[in-house]
Write an enzyme that holds these catalytic residues in place. Sequence first.
Site, PDB file in Angstrom:
ATOM      1  N   ASP A 228      42.398  28.976  32.203  1.00 41.79           N
ATOM      2  CA  ASP A 228      43.743  29.154  31.485  1.00 41.79           C
ATOM      3  C   ASP A 228      44.902  29.213  32.583  1.00 41.79           C
ATOM      4  OD1 ASP A 228      45.314  28.969  29.368  1.00 41.79           O
ATOM      5  OD2 ASP A 228      44.819  30.930  28.705  1.00 41.79           O
TER       6      ASP A 228
ATOM      7  N   ASN B 108      46.994  26.638  33.248  1.00 47.35           N
ATOM      8  CA  ASN B 108      47.536  25.319  34.008  1.00 47.35           C
ATOM      9  C   ASN B 108      49.263  24.956  33.862  1.00 47.35           C
ATOM     10  OD1 ASN B 108      44.841  25.227  35.125  1.00 47.35           O
ATOM     11  ND2 ASN B 108      44.410  23.588  33.925  1.00 47.35           N
TER      12      ASN B 108
ATOM     13  N   ARG C 127      51.436  27.082  32.517  1.00 45.17           N
ATOM     14  CA  ARG C 127      52.530  27.839  33.051  1.00 45.17           C
ATOM     15  C   ARG C 127      52.591  27.635  34.630  1.00 45.17           C
ATOM     16  NH1 ARG C 127      49.557  32.772  30.299  1.00 45.17           N
ATOM     17  NH2 ARG C 127      48.121  31.149  29.940  1.00 45.17           N
ATOM     18  N   TRP C 128      51.520  27.537  35.167  1.00 45.71           N
ATOM     19  CA  TRP C 128      51.518  27.383  36.680  1.00 45.71           C
ATOM     20  C   TRP C 128      52.490  26.088  37.136  1.00 45.71           C
ATOM     21  CZ3 TRP C 128      50.399  23.404  40.100  1.00 45.71           C
ATOM     22  CH2 TRP C 128      50.396  23.958  41.643  1.00 45.71           C
TER      23      TRP C 128
ATOM     24  N   ASN D  75      42.027  21.175  21.786  1.00 49.93           N
ATOM     25  CA  ASN D  75      42.951  20.503  22.678  1.00 49.93           C
ATOM     26  C   ASN D  75      43.099  19.004  22.135  1.00 49.93           C
ATOM     27  OD1 ASN D  75      41.346  22.223  25.728  1.00 49.93           O
ATOM     28  ND2 ASN D  75      43.289  22.603  24.463  1.00 49.93           N
ATOM     29  N   TRP D  76      42.539  18.714  21.453  1.00 48.64           N
ATOM     30  CA  TRP D  76      42.860  17.320  20.601  1.00 48.64           C
ATOM     31  C   TRP D  76      44.454  17.464  19.957  1.00 48.64           C
ATOM     32  CZ3 TRP D  76      40.550  13.513  22.569  1.00 48.64           C
ATOM     33  CH2 TRP D  76      39.078  13.355  22.640  1.00 48.64           C
TER      34      TRP D  76
ATOM     35  N   ARG E  24      46.906  18.692  21.358  1.00 46.02           N
ATOM     36  CA  ARG E  24      47.965  18.560  22.299  1.00 46.02           C
ATOM     37  C   ARG E  24      48.703  17.517  22.317  1.00 46.02           C
ATOM     38  NH1 ARG E  24      46.769  22.416  27.445  1.00 46.02           N
ATOM     39  NH2 ARG E  24      46.112  24.003  26.083  1.00 46.02           N
TER      40      ARG E  24
ATOM     41  N   GLU F 298      29.237  40.284  29.866  1.00 48.68           N
ATOM     42  CA  GLU F 298      30.549  41.350  30.493  1.00 48.68           C
ATOM     43  C   GLU F 298      31.391  40.254  30.443  1.00 48.68           C
ATOM     44  OE1 GLU F 298      30.409  44.508  30.844  1.00 48.68           O
ATOM     45  OE2 GLU F 298      28.354  44.610  30.916  1.00 48.68           O
TER      46      GLU F 298
HETATM   47  C1  FPP Z   1      43.975  25.274  30.021  1.00 48.85           C
HETATM   48  O1  FPP Z   1      45.379  25.596  30.559  1.00 48.85           O
HETATM   49  C2  FPP Z   1      43.289  24.196  30.794  1.00 48.85           C
HETATM   50  C3  FPP Z   1      42.769  23.260  30.282  1.00 48.85           C
HETATM   51  C4  FPP Z   1      43.068  23.083  28.723  1.00 48.85           C
HETATM   52  C5  FPP Z   1      42.184  22.049  31.281  1.00 48.85           C
HETATM   53  C6  FPP Z   1      41.401  22.495  32.270  1.00 48.85           C
HETATM   54  C7  FPP Z   1      41.189  21.095  32.947  1.00 48.85           C
HETATM   55  C8  FPP Z   1      41.107  21.084  34.323  1.00 48.85           C
HETATM   56  C9  FPP Z   1      41.044  22.151  35.223  1.00 48.85           C
HETATM   57  C10 FPP Z   1      40.767  19.618  34.739  1.00 48.85           C
HETATM   58  C11 FPP Z   1      39.725  19.528  35.588  1.00 48.85           C
HETATM   59  C12 FPP Z   1      38.368  19.869  35.054  1.00 48.85           C
HETATM   60  C13 FPP Z   1      37.275  19.554  35.400  1.00 48.85           C
HETATM   61  C14 FPP Z   1      35.822  20.344  35.087  1.00 48.85           C
HETATM   62  C15 FPP Z   1      36.859  18.114  36.300  1.00 48.85           C
HETATM   63  P1  FPP Z   1      46.722  25.529  29.683  1.00 48.85           P
HETATM   64  O2  FPP Z   1      47.099  24.099  29.824  1.00 48.85           O
HETATM   65  O3  FPP Z   1      46.173  26.245  28.233  1.00 48.85           O
HETATM   66  O4  FPP Z   1      47.588  26.520  30.329  1.00 48.85           O
HETATM   67  P2  FPP Z   1      48.876  27.284  29.724  1.00 48.85           P
HETATM   68  O5  FPP Z   1      48.077  28.426  28.750  1.00 48.85           O
HETATM   69  O6  FPP Z   1      49.704  28.054  30.885  1.00 48.85           O
HETATM   70  O7  FPP Z   1      49.777  26.453  29.079  1.00 48.85           O
END
Ligand code: FPP
Length: 256
Positions: free
Chosen positions: A21, A23, A25-26, A69-70, A72, A204
Amino acid sequence: MSLLDKIDKTRVPRHVAIIMDGNGRWAKSQGRERIFGHSHGVESVRASLKAATKSGVEYLTLYAFSTENWNRPKEEVDALMNLLVQTIVGELDELDENQIRLHAIGDINNLPTECQVELQRAMDHTSKHNRVNLILALNYSARWEITHAVKQIIEEGTSPDEVTDELFSSKLTTARFPDPELLMRTSGEERISNFLLWQIAYAELYFTQTLWPDFREEDFFAGIVDFQSRERRFGKTSEQIAQESNNDITSDAEAI
Ligand code: FPP
């Protein structure tokens, strides 16, 4: 000194599950689009796999795409599916060289065709390996999985007294794997988000502030070190646990 040296190799969790989780925000912190964060998250997937290999974790489950996630934006969903296909295809040699077996859990039949084809190809190709099992949760949600299992049990005409923990577990998409002993989630959120609800009954939970694209081997090791500092009681009292560990020491001494 690496945190790897602090890990007791005799008490490593066999199965670690991760909710990746942070991505979005980063990416925002870099002034970029969300998909930029997902792309960088692939490096963290590599780092986690390396860390699992080094520490002796046998099963690593990653929540890569949830049923929710669909919802989004379409561009983000399309970009995530592309990234998955590219990563699976691009990393296949690396998986092979490191004897990593790829598995998938979730409603795989409803993923885009290209994704299903490449996933199946990679799973078949790596099926001979068993050093680390990488399990991708794709189009997965625990409630979907549980409902699916209930339907199957009913369709098979199972009588109520035949329904046991073991029978139920055998109908889940995780039937082939041991339950996770450690569940990690990045980015400071402390929720389970419909992930492996049945399987984490005794796991855990470890939450870290680190955003997924920043997650590296040392962060993974930190989770294991933290896991090893916990007392796992499975409903027993501390005294019973102490007694059991004394018994283990005595029987080890007798064996010598
Ligand atoms: C959550 O961050 C992350 C995801 C919904 C997708 C994760 C997918 C990858 C890292 C791609 C590659 C994976 C593999 C296994 C090949 P978010 O978008 O919810 O972040 P946020 O909470 O900051 O908005």
